[in-house]
Design a protein around this motif. Sequence first.
Motif, short mmCIF file in Angstrom:
data_model
loop_
_atom_site.label_atom_id
_atom_site.label_comp_id
_atom_site.label_asym_id
_atom_site.label_seq_id
_atom_site.Cartn_x
_atom_site.Cartn_y
_atom_site.Cartn_z
N ALA A 1 150.44 -57.56 -93.35
CA ALA A 1 151.54 -56.71 -93.81
C ALA A 1 151.67 -55.48 -92.91
O ALA A 1 152.77 -55.04 -92.59
N GLY B 1 153.34 -56.56 -89.64
CA GLY B 1 154.77 -56.80 -89.86
C GLY B 1 155.53 -55.50 -90.05
O GLY B 1 156.63 -55.31 -89.50
N THR C 1 158.39 -53.83 -87.61
CA THR C 1 159.72 -53.57 -88.13
C THR C 1 160.13 -52.11 -87.92
O THR C 1 161.26 -51.82 -87.54
N PHE D 1 159.42 -50.14 -85.60
CA PHE D 1 159.89 -49.93 -84.23
C PHE D 1 161.12 -50.77 -83.92
O PHE D 1 161.98 -50.37 -83.14
N SER E 1 150.63 -36.92 -93.28
CA SER E 1 151.06 -38.32 -93.28
C SER E 1 149.94 -39.23 -92.77
O SER E 1 149.80 -40.37 -93.20
N SER F 1 157.98 -48.12 -76.67
CA SER F 1 158.44 -49.00 -77.74
C SER F 1 158.22 -50.46 -77.38
O SER F 1 157.81 -51.26 -78.22
N GLY G 1 155.64 -57.26 -95.67
CA GLY G 1 155.47 -55.91 -95.14
C GLY G 1 156.66 -55.49 -94.29
O GLY G 1 157.15 -54.36 -94.39
N GLY G 2 157.13 -56.42 -93.48
CA GLY G 2 158.28 -56.14 -92.61
C GLY G 2 159.54 -55.85 -93.40
O GLY G 2 160.25 -54.88 -93.11
N MET H 1 159.47 -52.51 -95.21
CA MET H 1 159.69 -51.44 -94.22
C MET H 1 161.16 -51.36 -93.84
O MET H 1 161.70 -50.26 -93.66
N LEU H 2 161.78 -52.53 -93.71
CA LEU H 2 163.19 -52.60 -93.32
C LEU H 2 164.08 -51.91 -94.35
O LEU H 2 165.12 -51.35 -94.03
N SER I 1 162.35 -47.63 -94.68
CA SER I 1 162.42 -46.73 -93.55
C SER I 1 163.83 -46.15 -93.34
O SER I 1 163.98 -44.92 -93.24
N PRO I 2 164.88 -47.00 -93.29
CA PRO I 2 166.23 -46.44 -93.16
C PRO I 2 166.62 -45.58 -94.37
O PRO I 2 167.28 -44.54 -94.21
N ASP J 1 165.03 -42.23 -94.00
CA ASP J 1 165.65 -41.48 -92.91
C ASP J 1 167.04 -40.98 -93.28
O ASP J 1 167.37 -39.82 -93.07
N LYS K 1 161.37 -36.89 -97.68
CA LYS K 1 160.15 -36.70 -96.89
C LYS K 1 158.95 -37.49 -97.43
O LYS K 1 158.24 -38.13 -96.67
N LYS L 1 159.09 -41.06 -96.40
CA LYS L 1 158.72 -41.27 -94.99
C LYS L 1 157.21 -41.38 -94.87
O LYS L 1 156.69 -42.19 -94.12
N GLU L 2 156.52 -40.51 -95.60
CA GLU L 2 155.06 -40.49 -95.51
C GLU L 2 154.42 -41.72 -96.14
O GLU L 2 153.41 -42.22 -95.67
N LEU M 1 154.82 -46.72 -95.17
CA LEU M 1 153.89 -47.70 -94.62
C LEU M 1 152.89 -48.16 -95.68
O LEU M 1 152.56 -49.34 -95.78
N ALA N 1 154.57 -50.56 -97.89
CA ALA N 1 154.78 -51.84 -97.19
C ALA N 1 153.50 -52.67 -97.19
O ALA N 1 153.53 -53.88 -97.42
N LEU N 2 152.37 -52.00 -96.95
CA LEU N 2 151.08 -52.70 -96.96
C LEU N 2 150.78 -53.28 -98.32
O LEU N 2 150.48 -54.47 -98.48
#
Lengths: 223, 236
Positions: free
Chosen positions: A160, A163, A167, A169, B57, B168, B196-197, B200-201, B204-205, B208, B213, B216-217, B220, B223-224
């Motif tokens: 996870a 992944g 994502t 990045f 963070s 990157s 997880g991906g 995050m998808l 994260s947006p 942002d 705040k 953001k911290e 992740l 997601a885990l």
Amino acid sequence: MNENTYEKIYLPYIIKWGRRTNWLGVLLSFGPAFMLAVVFGVVPPFTAILNGFIAIASAVGVVWFVEPISYFPIIGVSGTYMAFISGNIGNLRIPCAMVAQKIAGVEPGTKEGTIIATLGMAVSIVVNTVILTAGVAAGAQVLQQMPKPVVSALQLLLPALFGAIFTQFAIKKLTLAPIVLVISILVALGVRAKVIPGFASILGVVFLSIAIGVFLYKKGMVK
Amino acid sequence: MEQGNYLEMANSMWMWLAAGLAVAVVLFQAFIFARKSYSTGLEIGLTRTQMNDAIKSSVITSIGPSFVILSALLALLVSLGGPLSWMRLSFIGSAMFEMMAASFGTQAVGVTIGSDPMTHVAFANATWTMALGSIGWIVFATLAADKMDKVQQKFSGSDTALMSVIASAAVLAAFGGNSASHLIALNKNTVSCIGGGVIMLILSPLADKRNIKWLKEWSLFFALLGGMLIAVAWPF
């Protein structure tokens, strides 16, 4: 003057102390073997040491070079010294460096990015040491009572993490990310089919991705 | 002959001393690097808020992965004792490497960890193998760190956008490569990786765009945890 502080004071300081502490670290990594030899008189036969070394070197030898090169653009000089003395790089140091950079709003590869990555990694070293020390103090008996499902579930955190970081990045590099992912999967399949040698493959993907990234940047397709 | 006894040796004061010295160097380096980075950060225009937020963070981000490492410590403890397991996971290597090195080391003297009783010599050979197998990283990294910086400077000059593209691309490749092996495995690892991906998808947006705040911290971390839970619950 800003330029000078980083180039003329910060970097030389980091390089001087990074080298000193890391060479000391190399020496101290033999501490346990030294204690066993001197205090307890236990020294394995030379051939056993050699065989152990050959086995591990053939398994991870290429990674000694791959990881420092792959991670350098993100963590810079100071991060490189720190990451490789403290270990647990891909699964802890790099994620911390990247989240810290994101929160501070700085770009990897810049002076600011390097400084923030260093702070993030230093913190992760402290937190990790505290948690491991508490764990080892709690002792094997207590830890072993941790239910099996919990232990096996913890192993699922790592995929996870990979992944999620990919994502994070990918969102910023929408053109480049799918290309890199496709290459990675093709290479992974190649490795599984034993067409491509395992560890060399990662470095190949890193260089290929950087080359494609630079090409797309020059063409104005990636910002 | 003397089986079982080796753990007395492995858990002795002397081993704690050797392990403690190594961990102390790592902590010392982290401390002086962080102090220098903080003061230099202020001089080159980073704000205290930026740096303090980064620190906070990082504490949050460290927690999840540290527990994974702790579970590896548990696996090592049984056969290698406290001091060595504690040192090896705070110093140079990683969980997977240490397990591999320990088993290669004991195999070289004919002991298979887990099935054969550990001997003094097998334990000693494991410590040698772990030390010799891990110094490659630190030796190369230490020799190359400042040189790689020069190469990077020469290559991208002062073009920070290009530098960011290179960084990157390297991250995407490193984590894409790590993800790919889980993705093609088609098991719970695959579910966790995609989970997880996807989380995050979404997060994260969201964090942002609305400038949240705390999200953001913690994104992740979520997601885990989310990826793991989805994988645990997944019906295969």
